[in-house]
Design a protein around this motif. Sequence first.
Motif, PDB file in Angstrom:
ATOM      1  N   SER A  36      -5.959 -10.320   7.387  1.00  0.00           N
ATOM      2  CA  SER A  36      -6.789 -10.748   8.510  1.00  0.00           C
ATOM      3  C   SER A  36      -7.434 -12.072   8.129  1.00  0.00           C
ATOM      4  O   SER A  36      -7.876 -12.254   6.995  1.00  0.00           O
ATOM      5  CB  SER A  36      -7.838  -9.697   8.876  1.00  0.00           C
ATOM      6  N   THR A  42     -13.940 -15.118  14.824  1.00  0.00           N
ATOM      7  CA  THR A  42     -12.848 -14.331  15.400  1.00  0.00           C
ATOM      8  C   THR A  42     -11.923 -13.862  14.293  1.00  0.00           C
ATOM      9  O   THR A  42     -11.573 -14.630  13.396  1.00  0.00           O
ATOM     10  CB  THR A  42     -12.040 -15.176  16.418  1.00  0.00           C
ATOM     11  N   GLU A  43     -11.522 -12.596  14.369  1.00  0.00           N
ATOM     12  CA  GLU A  43     -10.601 -12.036  13.383  1.00  0.00           C
ATOM     13  C   GLU A  43      -9.178 -12.068  13.944  1.00  0.00           C
ATOM     14  O   GLU A  43      -8.928 -11.574  15.039  1.00  0.00           O
ATOM     15  CB  GLU A  43     -10.993 -10.603  13.036  1.00  0.00           C
ATOM     16  N   HIS A  44      -8.262 -12.664  13.169  1.00  0.00           N
ATOM     17  CA  HIS A  44      -6.846 -12.767  13.534  1.00  0.00           C
ATOM     18  C   HIS A  44      -6.084 -11.880  12.551  1.00  0.00           C
ATOM     19  O   HIS A  44      -6.094 -12.141  11.351  1.00  0.00           O
ATOM     20  CB  HIS A  44      -6.371 -14.220  13.437  1.00  0.00           C
ATOM     21  N   GLY A  46      -2.620  -9.937  11.020  1.00  0.00           N
ATOM     22  CA  GLY A  46      -1.171 -10.095  10.931  1.00  0.00           C
ATOM     23  C   GLY A  46      -0.655  -9.615   9.592  1.00  0.00           C
ATOM     24  O   GLY A  46      -1.235  -8.717   8.977  1.00  0.00           O
ATOM     25  N   SER A  60       2.775 -13.302  12.701  1.00  0.00           N
ATOM     26  CA  SER A  60       2.380 -12.278  13.678  1.00  0.00           C
ATOM     27  C   SER A  60       0.868 -12.166  13.832  1.00  0.00           C
ATOM     28  O   SER A  60       0.335 -11.077  14.029  1.00  0.00           O
ATOM     29  CB  SER A  60       2.972 -10.912  13.298  1.00  0.00           C
ATOM     30  N   LEU A  61       0.157 -13.302  13.713  1.00  0.00           N
ATOM     31  CA  LEU A  61      -1.294 -13.248  13.870  1.00  0.00           C
ATOM     32  C   LEU A  61      -1.656 -12.948  15.321  1.00  0.00           C
ATOM     33  O   LEU A  61      -1.098 -13.521  16.249  1.00  0.00           O
ATOM     34  CB  LEU A  61      -1.949 -14.567  13.455  1.00  0.00           C
ATOM     35  N   ASN A  62      -2.610 -12.038  15.472  1.00  0.00           N
ATOM     36  CA  ASN A  62      -3.069 -11.666  16.789  1.00  0.00           C
ATOM     37  C   ASN A  62      -4.589 -11.675  16.780  1.00  0.00           C
ATOM     38  O   ASN A  62      -5.186 -10.939  15.997  1.00  0.00           O
ATOM     39  CB  ASN A  62      -2.545 -10.284  17.165  1.00  0.00           C
ATOM     40  N   PRO A  63      -5.249 -12.497  17.592  1.00  0.00           N
ATOM     41  CA  PRO A  63      -4.645 -13.464  18.498  1.00  0.00           C
ATOM     42  C   PRO A  63      -4.111 -14.679  17.731  1.00  0.00           C
ATOM     43  O   PRO A  63      -4.572 -14.977  16.632  1.00  0.00           O
ATOM     44  CB  PRO A  63      -5.808 -13.867  19.408  1.00  0.00           C
ATOM     45  N   PRO A  64      -3.111 -15.368  18.319  1.00  0.00           N
ATOM     46  CA  PRO A  64      -2.551 -16.563  17.667  1.00  0.00           C
ATOM     47  C   PRO A  64      -3.593 -17.678  17.565  1.00  0.00           C
ATOM     48  O   PRO A  64      -4.573 -17.696  18.307  1.00  0.00           O
ATOM     49  CB  PRO A  64      -1.406 -16.990  18.601  1.00  0.00           C
ATOM     50  N   LEU A  65      -3.350 -18.587  16.636  1.00  0.00           N
ATOM     51  CA  LEU A  65      -4.236 -19.739  16.468  1.00  0.00           C
ATOM     52  C   LEU A  65      -3.652 -20.959  17.169  1.00  0.00           C
ATOM     53  O   LEU A  65      -2.455 -21.223  17.051  1.00  0.00           O
ATOM     54  CB  LEU A  65      -4.406 -20.081  14.991  1.00  0.00           C
ATOM     55  N   ASN A  96       4.519 -22.816  16.159  1.00  0.00           N
ATOM     56  CA  ASN A  96       4.603 -21.919  17.314  1.00  0.00           C
ATOM     57  C   ASN A  96       6.036 -21.880  17.826  1.00  0.00           C
ATOM     58  O   ASN A  96       6.888 -22.656  17.385  1.00  0.00           O
ATOM     59  CB  ASN A  96       3.616 -22.338  18.409  1.00  0.00           C
TER      60      ASN A  96
END
Length: 129
Positions: A36, A42-44, A46, A60-65, A96
Motif C-alpha cells: 500500500s 490517500t491509500e493506494h 496493490g 494494480s494500484l487502486n485507486p490509480p495514481l 498507464n
Amino acid sequence: MIDQAGFGEERSDVTKVVNIHEKRAYKRFMLELGCSLRIHGTEHVGITGNISRAGAYLKSLNPPLPEEMVGESGELSLELDDGQITTQCKIVFIGNEETTPTLDGVGVMFQLMPKETLAKLEGVIHSRR
C-alpha cells in the motif's frame, strides 16, 4: 568486453550490447508482495511486480495514481511473510494503459530506509529466489 548474452563471460570477438534497462545499481527480483502506498492522505493498494534494494515497481494500484504525482513522496508498506515493513519512497515513474501499456504501474525509489527494514526486505528477496 562483456557479452551480456553470455552471462558475464569475457569475449573479445563480440560487440558489447548495452541494455539501458539493466544499468541499475541493484538487481531487480520478480517478487509479488501486497503493498500500500499512502500519499497525500490517500491509500493506494496493490502488489509489487519487482523489487530491489533501491526501489520497487508497483502494479494494480487502486485507486490509480495520475502521472502528475511523479516526484511526490509517500509512505510504502510491504506485506512480508512475518509481518509488514514500511518506508518512505519517492514516485519516479507512472505508466498507464494509454501511454505505456506494458508498464501500467508505478516505480518508486526507497528513501531513508532503516537498516533493520532493509535487512528484512533482503531476507524476503533471498528466501524467494
